[in-house]
Design an enzyme around this catalytic site. Structure first.
Site, PDB file in Angstrom:
ATOM      1  N   HIS A  98       0.826  -1.209   0.000  1.00 45.18           N
ATOM      2  CA  HIS A  98       0.000   0.000   0.000  1.00 45.18           C
ATOM      3  C   HIS A  98       0.861   1.260   0.000  1.00 45.18           C
ATOM      4  O   HIS A  98       1.953   1.282   0.559  1.00 45.18           O
ATOM      5  CB  HIS A  98      -0.883   0.041   1.262  1.00 45.18           C
ATOM      6  CG  HIS A  98      -1.946  -0.995   1.267  1.00 45.18           C
ATOM      7  ND1 HIS A  98      -3.134  -0.843   0.613  1.00 45.18           N
ATOM      8  CD2 HIS A  98      -2.005  -2.219   1.850  1.00 45.18           C
ATOM      9  CE1 HIS A  98      -3.889  -1.908   0.788  1.00 45.18           C
ATOM     10  NE2 HIS A  98      -3.217  -2.768   1.536  1.00 45.18           N
ATOM     11  N   THR A 151      13.235  -9.413   3.765  1.00 43.33           N
ATOM     12  CA  THR A 151      13.080  -8.009   3.418  1.00 43.33           C
ATOM     13  C   THR A 151      14.147  -7.521   2.438  1.00 43.33           C
ATOM     14  O   THR A 151      14.081  -6.385   1.984  1.00 43.33           O
ATOM     15  CB  THR A 151      13.140  -7.130   4.676  1.00 43.33           C
ATOM     16  OG1 THR A 151      14.414  -7.317   5.298  1.00 43.33           O
ATOM     17  CG2 THR A 151      12.024  -7.489   5.654  1.00 43.33           C
ATOM     18  N   LYS A 152      15.156  -8.361   2.165  1.00 45.62           N
ATOM     19  CA  LYS A 152      16.198  -7.991   1.201  1.00 45.62           C
ATOM     20  C   LYS A 152      16.636  -9.243   0.447  1.00 45.62           C
ATOM     21  O   LYS A 152      16.394 -10.371   0.891  1.00 45.62           O
ATOM     22  CB  LYS A 152      17.378  -7.316   1.892  1.00 45.62           C
ATOM     23  CG  LYS A 152      18.008  -8.123   2.994  1.00 45.62           C
ATOM     24  CD  LYS A 152      19.029  -7.292   3.762  1.00 45.62           C
ATOM     25  CE  LYS A 152      19.514  -8.085   4.969  1.00 45.62           C
ATOM     26  NZ  LYS A 152      20.307  -7.313   5.871  1.00 45.62           N
TER      27      LYS A 152
END
Length: 181
Positions: A98, A151-152
């Site tokens: 979002h 996240t990476k």
């Protein structure tokens, strides 16, 4: 039209069949495969889509030979899964997020950010309840431990765990990046 028919048949019937590891599992696996291979953008041989997996219409999913989508997996968006990939239960891969930058408009009215595809390379093991966030590439031969939040990007042959996911070690020392002393 075939994709629409297969979607109806998959979500109305085939996704509810028991998982592969239960008695009769080879039959359930074969039924789901025959349906999903027409739903996916590309689908290799001997692919196992487990029970309760969700991936919308599947038209943005690419999956290689001998790979699996785990029980209750939730795949959303442009996702490429290589060959020989193992996936545990309750895995989530999401390519959208979002917008939330404006504070004068509620977040639920700001729409989505640009889609960022996920790429899972060959020979990867994804443990139970792993979350892979938008834009991530998981390198060949990597292992992602259960309950990790990726996240990476994950380098080749790395073993990753935790929230956020961090490299614990490499499967083979020669694959580890050189450290300066």
């Amino acid at each position: 039209m075939l994709r629409l028919i297969c979607c109806c048949f998959y979500y109305g019937f085939a996704q509810w069949l028991p998982p592969y590891f239960l008695p009769g599992g080879k039959i359930y696996k074969a039924i789901r495969y025959q349906i999903c291979r027409h739903m996916f953008a590309s689908c290799g041989k001997n692919v196992n889509v487990e029970s309760m997996a969700a991936f919308h219409s599947g038209k943005q999913i690419r999956i290689g030979d001998n790979s699996a989508i785990g029980v209750r997996a939730n795949l959303s968006g442009r996702i490429t899964i290589g060959r020989d990939v193992m996936m545990g239960k309750d895995v989530a891969m999401l390519t959208l997020n979002h917008n939330f930058n404006r504070i004068d408009i509620p977040m639920n009215q700001q729409g989505f950010r640009e889609e960022r595809p996920i790429i899972i390379n060959d020979d990867v093991w994804i443990g139970d309840r792993v979350f892979i966030l938008p834009g991530i590439t998981v390198g060949k031969g990597a292992i992602i431990g259960a309950c990790s939040v990726v996240t990476k990007d994950v380098p080749e042959y790395a073993i990753v765990g935790g929230n956020p996911g961090n490299i614990i070690r490499f499967r083979n020392k020669k694959d580890a990046p050189h450290e300066s002393k």
